[in-house]
Design an enzyme around this catalytic site. Sequence first.
Site, PDB file in Angstrom:
ATOM      1  CG  HIS A   8      44.747  42.050  36.141  1.00 27.84           C
ATOM      2  ND1 HIS A   8      43.485  41.731  35.309  1.00 27.84           N
ATOM      3  CD2 HIS A   8      44.742  43.155  36.417  1.00 27.84           C
ATOM      4  CE1 HIS A   8      43.343  42.842  34.853  1.00 27.84           C
ATOM      5  NE2 HIS A   8      43.965  44.042  35.370  1.00 27.84           N
TER       6      HIS A   8
ATOM      7  CD  GLU B 195      44.008  38.067  34.818  1.00 25.89           C
ATOM      8  OE1 GLU B 195      43.902  39.237  34.015  1.00 25.89           O
ATOM      9  OE2 GLU B 195      43.404  38.250  35.854  1.00 25.89           O
TER      10      GLU B 195
ATOM     11  CB  CYS C 228      40.406  44.380  36.096  1.00 23.86           C
ATOM     12  SG  CYS C 228      41.422  46.090  35.921  1.00 23.86           S
TER      13      CYS C 228
END
Length: 196
Positions: free
Chosen positions: A178, A180, A77
Amino acid sequence: MKVAIIKYNAGNIFSVDYALRRLGVEPVITADRETLQKADKVIFPGVGEAKNTMEYLHANNLDTLIKELKQPVLGICLGMQLMCRHSEEGNVDCLGIFDTDVKRFRPQRHEDKVPHMGWNTIDQTNSGLFKGFDKEEFVYFVHSYYVPLNEFTAAQTDYILPYSSALHKDNFYATQFHPEKSGKTGEKILTNFLEL
């Protein structure tokens, strides 16, 4: 395997830490020069504002350190945007690893919302990060600035216009989305990075 997450004034560091622990990796969150240089993999995550973050990196000599790393490095990001040459966010010069600039989304139609937030697809994937991907995959985005398509584009996404949702040059990898927060697809990307 020693995985280091660069510690600086950014959000989402702990969500990256948690995602890696789910994969059986215990990363260290650090700004220590020697620890970062000796790690097998380095992750440069980020949620925040480009100008303030570049000032922090510069004040703590992390800007030169990141550029000198020789092992695989993954920017996420804001981390990806700061690896570019310049950002319109705060009109700031960044690390210059990728020779391209970061632009602000400019809505073209009423339904174009900024920030670009939520699930979207990545395609044209071209990097070791996307090993085993053979179709469009959905990943999670939150951003108001984007990197145009360029010679380092490793995946692209269409929102308002086609742009780079991943970059790759030498040992530097980066995703605008992202991993994650991107479920099984994100886990696969992180696993691919750990296996590089």
